[in-house]
Design a protein around this motif. Structure first.
Motif, PDB file in Angstrom:
ATOM      1  N   ILE A 125       0.840  -1.208   0.000  1.00  0.00           N
ATOM      2  CA  ILE A 125       0.000   0.000   0.000  1.00  0.00           C
ATOM      3  C   ILE A 125       0.868   1.248   0.000  1.00  0.00           C
ATOM      4  O   ILE A 125       0.632   2.193  -0.772  1.00  0.00           O
ATOM      5  N   ASP A 126       1.892   1.285   0.838  1.00  0.00           N
ATOM      6  CA  ASP A 126       2.773   2.455   0.906  1.00  0.00           C
ATOM      7  C   ASP A 126       3.534   2.656  -0.395  1.00  0.00           C
ATOM      8  O   ASP A 126       3.647   3.783  -0.905  1.00  0.00           O
ATOM      9  N   ALA A 129       1.483   4.046  -3.186  1.00  0.00           N
ATOM     10  CA  ALA A 129       0.989   5.397  -2.920  1.00  0.00           C
ATOM     11  C   ALA A 129       2.118   6.425  -2.929  1.00  0.00           C
ATOM     12  O   ALA A 129       1.876   7.607  -2.676  1.00  0.00           O
ATOM     13  N   GLY A 130       3.346   5.991  -3.199  1.00  0.00           N
ATOM     14  CA  GLY A 130       4.472   6.916  -3.256  1.00  0.00           C
ATOM     15  C   GLY A 130       5.155   7.163  -1.927  1.00  0.00           C
ATOM     16  O   GLY A 130       6.052   8.013  -1.845  1.00  0.00           O
ATOM     17  N   ARG A 131       4.775   6.403  -0.890  1.00  0.00           N
ATOM     18  CA  ARG A 131       5.425   6.565   0.423  1.00  0.00           C
ATOM     19  C   ARG A 131       6.601   5.580   0.502  1.00  0.00           C
ATOM     20  O   ARG A 131       6.520   4.520   1.114  1.00  0.00           O
ATOM     21  N   ARG A 132       7.685   5.962  -0.135  1.00  0.00           N
ATOM     22  CA  ARG A 132       8.800   5.029  -0.321  1.00  0.00           C
ATOM     23  C   ARG A 132       9.478   4.659   0.991  1.00  0.00           C
ATOM     24  O   ARG A 132       9.794   3.485   1.221  1.00  0.00           O
ATOM     25  N   ARG A 133       9.726   5.634   1.827  1.00  0.00           N
ATOM     26  CA  ARG A 133      10.406   5.344   3.090  1.00  0.00           C
ATOM     27  C   ARG A 133       9.554   4.407   3.955  1.00  0.00           C
ATOM     28  O   ARG A 133      10.066   3.462   4.563  1.00  0.00           O
ATOM     29  N   LYS A 138       8.754  -0.972   6.329  1.00  0.00           N
ATOM     30  CA  LYS A 138       7.856  -2.100   6.596  1.00  0.00           C
ATOM     31  C   LYS A 138       8.386  -3.399   5.988  1.00  0.00           C
ATOM     32  O   LYS A 138       8.293  -4.472   6.605  1.00  0.00           O
ATOM     33  N   ILE A 139       8.948  -3.320   4.781  1.00  0.00           N
ATOM     34  CA  ILE A 139       9.547  -4.528   4.188  1.00  0.00           C
ATOM     35  C   ILE A 139      10.720  -4.995   5.032  1.00  0.00           C
ATOM     36  O   ILE A 139      10.875  -6.192   5.306  1.00  0.00           O
ATOM     37  N   GLY A 140      11.545  -4.033   5.475  1.00  0.00           N
ATOM     38  CA  GLY A 140      12.689  -4.400   6.315  1.00  0.00           C
ATOM     39  C   GLY A 140      12.269  -5.063   7.607  1.00  0.00           C
ATOM     40  O   GLY A 140      12.855  -6.064   8.039  1.00  0.00           O
ATOM     41  N   MET A 141      11.220  -4.516   8.246  1.00  0.00           N
ATOM     42  CA  MET A 141      10.714  -5.122   9.482  1.00  0.00           C
ATOM     43  C   MET A 141      10.187  -6.527   9.225  1.00  0.00           C
ATOM     44  O   MET A 141      10.454  -7.469   9.989  1.00  0.00           O
ATOM     45  N   ALA A 142       9.421  -6.677   8.144  1.00  0.00           N
ATOM     46  CA  ALA A 142       8.846  -7.987   7.825  1.00  0.00           C
ATOM     47  C   ALA A 142       9.940  -9.016   7.574  1.00  0.00           C
ATOM     48  O   ALA A 142       9.864 -10.167   8.040  1.00  0.00           O
ATOM     49  N   TRP A 474      12.257   2.332  -7.851  1.00  0.00           N
ATOM     50  CA  TRP A 474      12.224   3.176  -6.651  1.00  0.00           C
ATOM     51  C   TRP A 474      11.983   4.631  -7.031  1.00  0.00           C
ATOM     52  O   TRP A 474      11.198   5.335  -6.396  1.00  0.00           O
ATOM     53  N   ALA A 475      12.657   5.093  -8.083  1.00  0.00           N
ATOM     54  CA  ALA A 475      12.468   6.471  -8.533  1.00  0.00           C
ATOM     55  C   ALA A 475      11.045   6.690  -9.040  1.00  0.00           C
ATOM     56  O   ALA A 475      10.465   7.768  -8.857  1.00  0.00           O
ATOM     57  N   MET A 476      10.462   5.653  -9.651  1.00  0.00           N
ATOM     58  CA  MET A 476       9.111   5.784 -10.184  1.00  0.00           C
ATOM     59  C   MET A 476       8.043   5.843  -9.094  1.00  0.00           C
ATOM     60  O   MET A 476       6.885   6.140  -9.359  1.00  0.00           O
ATOM     61  N   MET A 477       8.418   5.536  -7.858  1.00  0.00           N
ATOM     62  CA  MET A 477       7.490   5.715  -6.744  1.00  0.00           C
ATOM     63  C   MET A 477       7.492   7.161  -6.234  1.00  0.00           C
ATOM     64  O   MET A 477       6.678   7.523  -5.390  1.00  0.00           O
ATOM     65  N   ASP A 478       8.418   7.974  -6.756  1.00  0.00           N
ATOM     66  CA  ASP A 478       8.592   9.347  -6.276  1.00  0.00           C
ATOM     67  C   ASP A 478       8.026  10.323  -7.302  1.00  0.00           C
ATOM     68  O   ASP A 478       8.543  10.432  -8.409  1.00  0.00           O
ATOM     69  N   PRO A 479       6.951  11.051  -6.992  1.00  0.00           N
ATOM     70  CA  PRO A 479       6.369  11.990  -7.956  1.00  0.00           C
ATOM     71  C   PRO A 479       7.266  13.175  -8.264  1.00  0.00           C
ATOM     72  O   PRO A 479       6.945  13.976  -9.143  1.00  0.00           O
ATOM     73  N   HIS A 480       8.391  13.313  -7.568  1.00  0.00           N
ATOM     74  CA  HIS A 480       9.284  14.457  -7.790  1.00  0.00           C
ATOM     75  C   HIS A 480      10.596  14.033  -8.449  1.00  0.00           C
ATOM     76  O   HIS A 480      11.602  14.725  -8.338  1.00  0.00           O
TER      77      HIS A 480
END
Length: 575
Positions: A125-126, A129-133, A138-142, A474-480
Motif C-alpha cells: 500500500i505504501d 501510494a508513493g510513500r517510499r520510506r 515495513k519490508i525491512g521489518m517484515a 524506486w524512482a518511479m514511486m517518487d512523484p518528484h
C-alpha cells in the motif's frame, strides 16, 4: 466520525476479535474479495484454507484484519468511491500500522506470523501510494521478523501441514516483494539467496505432482533438468532471483571490467539461466482451454487462476530481465567501462535488436493476459511496461520506418494499459506521465545511444538522471523524480491526432507461442535501423493522453450492484 478524519484511530483497538461472538461481516466480505482478486497474484502471504478456518473462529487479530480490508478496498468497482478510495485505504492501513507499533503484543517473541503478513500488505500500500520510506521500513521489518522466526529454513514438524505451507509461501512472497522494490540503482535487497534454504513453494492441489527443490538446486548450472516440475510459483521465484542478478550486473556494478560477450561472464551466465527457466516455464505452464472453449472466469477454480497468474508473471520476468540486460542505455554504460577491441563486430547490434523483440513481447504478454481476464494487475507490472516502453521510445526515431511505426504502436498500447490500471494503482498514472515525458526527449537519446559506438559521455547530468529514473522502480514511486521535472511542459502540450483511436494496437508477433490468447514466445526478428529520426519517422506527438476506462473487477453475479457495501462497512468501523 469518519475513518479518514477521526482524531484517535487507536480507538479501534477496543474492538478486538474476542469481543464479538461471531466474525465481522465486513471483514469476511473483504476476505472473499482479497482471496479472489489478490491472493497468490503474485503474493501468497496466506494459506487460504488455514486463514478461512481462523476467520470462521474469529481468531484473526485486528491489525491483520485492518490491513486486509485496506488491501481489499482497492478492488471496489463503485465509481462514486473513486475519489475517496485511496484515503479510505490509507485510513485502514494507518490504524493497522499503529496497532502493530504500539500494541504490547505487536512485536513479541511468539511464532505468530500475522505481523509479518500485515506488514507485507501495508508495504505494498505504501509503495504504490508513493510513500517510499514507509514501504522500505515495513519490508525491512517484515524480513527481519521472518528471519527471527527462521522462515528461510524448512518449517519445523511441530507445525501442521497447512501452517508449514503458509510459512513457506509467506517467506517466498516476501522474497518477491523485496526483489521488486530493489529494481533500482544502489538499493540492495534485504534477503540473500544464500540464506534461502527452504524448498520452493508448490501447489498441493496441482493436477500433476510438483517437484520439491530449493532455489539453489533449481539454478544449479551443473545439474540442469528441463523435465523438472517445480511449479509456476517456484519458477517465478527463480526468475526473480535471476532478475536480481540482472539488476546487480547492469545497474549496480560500476567499473566492472568483465566483458559481457565472453562465455564465462556473469552476463552470459544470466542469459543461460533465463533460457533454461523459460523452457521450464513453458513445460510447466497450465494447460488452458482451446480458443472458444475457455470456461468463464467465475467457473475457474482459485488454484487455476493462481497458476495462470504465476505463468504470466514468469514470462513477464523473463522478458523484463532481457530488457534490462540489453537496454540500449545500460548496455552503453556497460561497454563504456571495458576494452572493446575483441567485441564481435555484430554483437552490439544483434543484442539491441533482441532487446527490442523482448520489449514487444513483454507488452504483448501483459496486455493480452489482462484482456483475457485471467488475473488482476499487480502494481509491479506498470514498472515492467515502463522499462519495455522506454526501449520502444528510443526506436521511434529509427531510420527503419517499419521499426519506427511498430514502436509507436507498442507505445500507444502501453499508455492505454497504464491508463486503465490507474483505476487500481495510483503509481500507474505517474508512470504513464513519466513515459510520455521520456518519449518527448528521445530524439537526442536515440542519436547518442543507438550508434555503433554510443556517445554516453555526451549526455548531460540531467539527461543521465532521466535515463536512470525511467529504469528505476524506486524512482518511479517518487512523484518528484527527474523525468517529471524536465519535460512537464512538453507533456501538457501533446497534440491530439484525430486519426488515432483508442484500443489495443499490439502488432502481431510472428512465430510466437499463443496460449489461450496470451502470447508467450519471442521467436521474432526485426531489421533494426539506427540513427536520427528521418522525415518519415513517427512523430512522438502521437502519444496522446488516453482516458482511463472504468474497471469492474467486483461486479455481482446477477449483474446488479457490487456486493461491497461501503456505507455499512464504514459505519461498522466507526461504531
Amino acid at each position: 466520525m469518519t475513518l479518514s478524519s477521526h482524531n484517535d484511530p487507536m480507538d479501534t483497538r477496543k474492538r478486538s476479535p474476542s469481543n464479538s461472538p461471531t466474525p465481522d461481516t465486513v471483514f469476511l466480505e473483504a476476505c472473499d474479495i482479497y482471496f479472489r482478486h489478490s491472493h497468490n497474484k503474485p503474493y501468497g502471504f496466506f494459506n487460504a484454507e488455514l486463514f478461512q478456518q481462523k476467520a470462521a473462529k474469529n481468531l484473526v487479530p485486528l491489525h491483520l484484519r485492518l490491513a486486509l480490508i485496506a488491501t481489499a478496498t482497492r478492488y471496489s468497482s463503485r465509481s462514486q468511491w473513486r475519489e475517496r478510495k485511496q484515503s479510505t485505504i490509507d485510513g485502514y492501513a494507518r490504524c493497522s500500522w499503529e496497532l502493530i507499533v504500539t500494541s504490547q503484543n505487536g512485536l513479541d517473541d511468539t511464532d505468530d506470523v500475522t505481523v509479518i503478513q500485515a506488514l507485507a500488505l501495508l508495504a505494498v500500500i505504501d509503495a504504490t501510494a508513493g510513500r517510499r520510506r514507509g514501504a522500505w521500513v515495513k519490508i525491512g521489518m517484515a524480513v527481519r521478523i521472518s528471519q527471527d522466526l527462521q522462515l528461510m529454513l524448512e518449517p519445523s514438524a511441530k507445525f501442521s501441514s497447512l501452517e508449514r505451507d503458509e510459512r513457506r509461501n509467506l517467506f517466498w512472497s516476501l522474497y518477491l516483494l523485496d526483489r521488486f522494490v530493489c529494481c533500482s540503482f544502489q538499493r540492495p535487497p534485504a534477503i540473500k539467496d544464500s540464506d534461502c534454504l527452504l524448498n520452493l513453494p508448490t501447489y498441493r492441489s496441482s493436477g500433476k505432482r510438483e517437484s520439491t527443490t530449493t532455489l539453489k538446486g533449481l539454478l544449479d548450472e551443473n545439474n540442469r533438468d528441463t523435465t523438472l516440475r517445480p511449479g509456476m510459483f517456484g519458477i517465478s521465484i527463480a526468475l526473480v532471483s535471476v532478475l536480481g542478478r540482472t539488476i546487480k550486473c547492469m545497474m549496480n556494478t560500476e567499473d566492472n571490467q568483465e566483458k559481457p560477450w565472453h562465455l564465462d561472464s556473469e552476463y552470459r551466465r544470466i542469459h543461460r539461466d533465463l533460457e533454461f527457466l523459460k523452457e521450464l516455464a513453458v513445460n510447466n505452464s497450465p494447460v488452458l482451454a482451446a480458443p472458444g472453449e475457455a470456461r468463464p472466469q467465475d467457473e475457474m477454480h482459485d488454484s487455476d487462476r493462481e497458476r495462470i497468474a504465476h505463468m504470466v508473471l514468469s514470462h513477464t520476468l523473463y522478458h523484463l530481465s532481457h530488457c534490462i540486460l540489453s537496454h540500449p542505455y545500460l548496455l552503453s554504460l556497460k561497454i563504456q567501462s571495458v576494452p572493446v577491441s575483441d567485441m564481435p563486430p555484430a554483437w552490439l547490434e544483434e543484442t539491441r535488436a533482441t532487446c527490442l523483440v523482448h520489449a514487444g513481447s513483454l507488452i504483448t504478454v501483459l496486455v493480452e493476459a489482462k484482456a483475457a481476464g485471467y488475473m488482476p494487475v499487480p502494481s509491479v507490472y506498470s514498472y515492467c511496461i515502463l522499462v519495455a516502453s522506454t526501449i520502444h521510445a528510443l526506436y521511434l526515431h529509427s531510420d527503419d520506418i517499419a521499426v519506427s511505426h511498430g514502436s509507436a504502436e507498442y507505445l500507444k498500447t502501453s499508455l492505454e494499459y497504464l491508463g486503465e490500471v490507474s483505476e487500481l494503482w495510483t503509481n500507474a498514472q505517474m508512470i504513464a506521465n513519466a513515459l510520455k515525458s521520456f518519449a518527448l526527449q528521445c530524439g537526442r537519446y536515440s542519436d547518442l545511444l543507438l550508434r555503433e559506438k554510443p556517445l554516453v559521455d555526451e549526455l548531460t547530468p540531467t539527461e543521465a538522471a532521466v535515463l536512470r529514473s525511467v529504469l528505476d522502480y524506486w524512482a518511479m514511486m517518487d512523484p518528484h523524480n527527474a523525468v517529471f521535472d524536465v519535460a512537464q511542459n512538453g507533456v501538457d502540450g501533446l497534440l491530439h491526432n484525430p486519426d488515432i483511436g483508442p484500443g489495443y494496437l499490439t502488432p502481431p508477433t510472428p512465430g510466437a507461442v499463443a496460449v489461450e490468447g496470451i502470447t508467450l514466445g519471442v521467436e521474432m526478428s526485426h531489421s533494426v535501423g539506427f540513427g536520427q529520426k528521418s522525415g518519415d519517422s513517427v512523430d512522438p506527438d502521437i502519444l496522446i493522453q488516453w482516458p482511463a476506462s472504468i474497471m469492474s473487477p467486483m461486479a455481482s453475479e446477477d449483474g446488479g450492484s457490487p456486493r461491497w457495501d461501503w456505507d455499512s462497512e464504514l459505519n461498522a468501523m466507526n461504531d
